[in-house]
Design an enzyme around this catalytic site. Structure first.
Site, PDB file in Angstrom:
ATOM      1  N   ASP A 276      -1.510 -12.552   4.490  1.00  0.00           N
ATOM      2  CA  ASP A 276      -2.140 -13.806   5.161  1.00  0.00           C
ATOM      3  C   ASP A 276      -3.648 -13.260   4.692  1.00  0.00           C
ATOM      4  O   ASP A 276      -4.469 -14.552   4.686  1.00  0.00           O
ATOM      5  CB  ASP A 276      -2.445 -12.931   6.642  1.00  0.00           C
ATOM      6  CG  ASP A 276      -3.076 -13.688   7.697  1.00  0.00           C
ATOM      7  OD1 ASP A 276      -3.568 -14.794   7.062  1.00  0.00           O
ATOM      8  OD2 ASP A 276      -2.881 -13.499   9.345  1.00  0.00           O
TER       9      ASP A 276
ATOM     10  N   ASP B 233      -5.476 -15.713   1.519  1.00  0.00           N
ATOM     11  CA  ASP B 233      -7.008 -16.463   2.026  1.00  0.00           C
ATOM     12  C   ASP B 233      -8.163 -16.567   1.474  1.00  0.00           C
ATOM     13  O   ASP B 233      -8.998 -17.310   1.294  1.00  0.00           O
ATOM     14  CB  ASP B 233      -7.432 -16.140   4.204  1.00  0.00           C
ATOM     15  CG  ASP B 233      -6.545 -17.027   5.125  1.00  0.00           C
ATOM     16  OD1 ASP B 233      -5.464 -17.959   4.709  1.00  0.00           O
ATOM     17  OD2 ASP B 233      -7.838 -16.231   5.968  1.00  0.00           O
TER      18      ASP B 233
ATOM     19  N   LYS C 134       0.941  -1.379   0.272  1.00  0.00           N
ATOM     20  CA  LYS C 134       0.642   0.184  -0.174  1.00  0.00           C
ATOM     21  C   LYS C 134       0.891   0.761   0.053  1.00  0.00           C
ATOM     22  O   LYS C 134       0.566   1.995   1.230  1.00  0.00           O
ATOM     23  CB  LYS C 134      -1.041  -0.152   1.014  1.00  0.00           C
ATOM     24  CG  LYS C 134      -1.942  -0.944   1.461  1.00  0.00           C
ATOM     25  CD  LYS C 134      -2.853  -1.178   0.471  1.00  0.00           C
ATOM     26  CE  LYS C 134      -4.024   0.285   1.282  1.00  0.00           C
ATOM     27  NZ  LYS C 134      -5.463   0.967   0.055  1.00  0.00           N
TER      28      LYS C 134
ATOM     29  N   ASP D 147      -5.634  -3.378  -1.947  1.00  0.00           N
ATOM     30  CA  ASP D 147      -6.533  -3.773  -2.059  1.00  0.00           C
ATOM     31  C   ASP D 147      -6.802  -4.290  -3.486  1.00  0.00           C
ATOM     32  O   ASP D 147      -7.793  -4.930  -3.525  1.00  0.00           O
ATOM     33  CB  ASP D 147      -6.726  -1.965  -1.865  1.00  0.00           C
ATOM     34  CG  ASP D 147      -6.731  -1.027  -2.509  1.00  0.00           C
ATOM     35  OD1 ASP D 147      -5.313  -1.074  -2.490  1.00  0.00           O
ATOM     36  OD2 ASP D 147      -7.614   0.161  -2.082  1.00  0.00           O
TER      37      ASP D 147
END
Ligand code: NAD
Length: 394
Positions: free
Chosen positions: A275, A279, A218, A251
């Site tokens: 993380d 997922d 980011k 994002d």
């Protein structure tokens, strides 16, 4: 995906995986493995891995296996989620294979002795900085993803998550009093060398695959992200100019992963974003019960990397003890150990093919049942079916 080679070529994270027995060991016993089944479904899925290990033993590929406690069960026995003795053992072996840790019973414990601290200690003290999470779609499960079949069919991506630094470890951290209210603080912190070594892992791996790396951070709102982007670019330009490199905000990366995941080959990102993104990628392929992982560090004296292999899923307390867990993630984690720690790529592939063949036969644990229903098999039956396919493959 036709052939389920999670990674067809052995990974060299900038060093050679030993192909010759280390000094002082015989070829037969030069493969030490510490098994830490852990909590919940951990012991259930690990029992199926033991069947696979035993089968390889009958084929002359044997392992010096020891077993110990980690997580809640270690806390119950010793008052700590990982004893110093187990930690020392983990440092000595060629590879650690872990089931899962945690459970509601331990939610009330102080943070310092929670089951997850055992896992974090292993990762930190073994300095396992590169966490490899493949997301591959097995042919037989392409219908099973929450996304459309054409979006996921043939998917084969690898997410490399930095594992030993970043916001999960940065100081200061804690809950402090500020005026008359509490403030929770965690610190995102990365050094150049921490970024550089995981970037190298990504570029090395990409060279053995589709030769593409997408780095995610980011940088638009975080200084640590600006540094991350700079260092990844510098390492690329100086050492890996042949690899295609792109950068993406994490994002936007999450959006792109659900929109068209096949645009990616290798994704490298930090601990926190990794993380979440791994997922997310997990669900592209169907079930958490299918996803293996490897966490690798620097090479040991014998040339093998420090290594911990574990399924991505947790201890699944909701199904623990019922024989409903899918053991495939843990079995595929062992396949990664065969490939990355023991340079047994052909055996890893044989195991992955056996898993694919069992799925193609329609054998399913409950988590893999589609809307059409059917009769799920137990954890043990799935393990037996995979071993039977292995046996049929020789
Ligand atoms: P989870 O991964 O344990 O379970 C999430 C869901 O997926 C559950 O419905 C579970 O039944 C299902 N599931 C997971 N693995 C499966 C398998 N092999 N076969 C079939 N279904 C499976 O995550 P959670 O429920 O958020 O966490 C449960 C516990 O596990 C918590 O204590 C958490 O802290 C811990 N945890 C541990 C690890 C680890 O050991 N690496 C990772 C994540 C969570």
């Amino acid at each position: 995906m036709n052939a389920p080679g999670l990674l067809d070529a052995p990974l060299r994270l900038g060093y050679a995986v030993a192909t010759n027995p280390a000094k002082g060991h015989s070829a037969m016993t030069d493969r030490s493995l510490l098994i830490l089944p852990g909590d919940g479904i951990g012991p259930e899925v690990m029992a199926e891995v033991r069947k696979v290990i035993d089968w390889f033993g009958t084929r002359g590929i044997s392992f010096d296996v020891s077993e110990d406690l980690v997580g809640g069960c270690a806390y119950d026995a010793h008052g700590t989620p990982l004893t110093d003795a187990t930690m020392a053992k983990a440092q000595e072996v060629d590879a650690v294979l872990l089931g899962a840790v945690g459970g509601p019973k331990y939610d009330v414990l102080d943070f310092s002795v929670k089951p997850e601290r055992g896992l974090l200690r292993l990762r930190k003290e073994m300095d396992l900085y590169a966490n490899l999470r493949p997301a591959q779609c097995f042919d037989a499960l392409a219908d099973f993803s929450s996304l459309k079949k054409d979006v996921v069919a043939g998917l084969d991506i690898m997410i490399i998550r930095e594992l030993t630094s970043g916001v999960y470890f940065g100081e200061p951290r804690g809950i402090f009093k500020e005026g008359n209210e509490r403030v929770g603080i965690n610190t995102q912190r990365y050094t150049e060398s921490e970024i550089a070594r995981v970037a190298r892992s990504a570029f090395e791996l990409a060279r053995k695959r589709g030769n593409k790396v997408c780095s995610m951070e980011k940088a638009n709102v975080m200084e640590s992200g600006v540094l991350w982007r700079d260092v990844v670019q510098e390492i690329h330009d100086a050492e890996y100019p042949d690899v295609e490199l792109s950068h993406m905000y994490a994002d936007a990366g999450a959006m792109q992963l659900t929109r068209w995941p096949k645009q990616f080959d290798v994704i490298v990102t930090d601990n926190l974003f990794g993380d979440l993104l791994s997922d997310l990628a997990a669900m592209l392929t169907g079930s958490l019960g299918m996803l293996p992982s490897a966490s690798l560090g620097a090479p040991m004296e014998n040339g093998r990397p420090k290594a911990l292999y574990e399924p991505v899923h947790g201890s699944a307390p909701d199904i623990a003890g019922q024989g409903r867990a899918n053991p495939i993630a843990c079995i595929l984690s062992f396949a990664m150990a065969l490939r990355y720690s023991f340079d047994l790529g052909a055996e890893a592939e044989r195991l992955e093919h056996a898993v694919n063949a069992v799925l193609a036969d329609g054998v399913r644990t409950a988590d893999l049942m589609g809307p059409e229903g059917g009769a799920p098999v137990s954890t043990a039956t799935m393990g037996d079916a995979i071993v039977a396919k292995l046996a049929a493959s020789v």
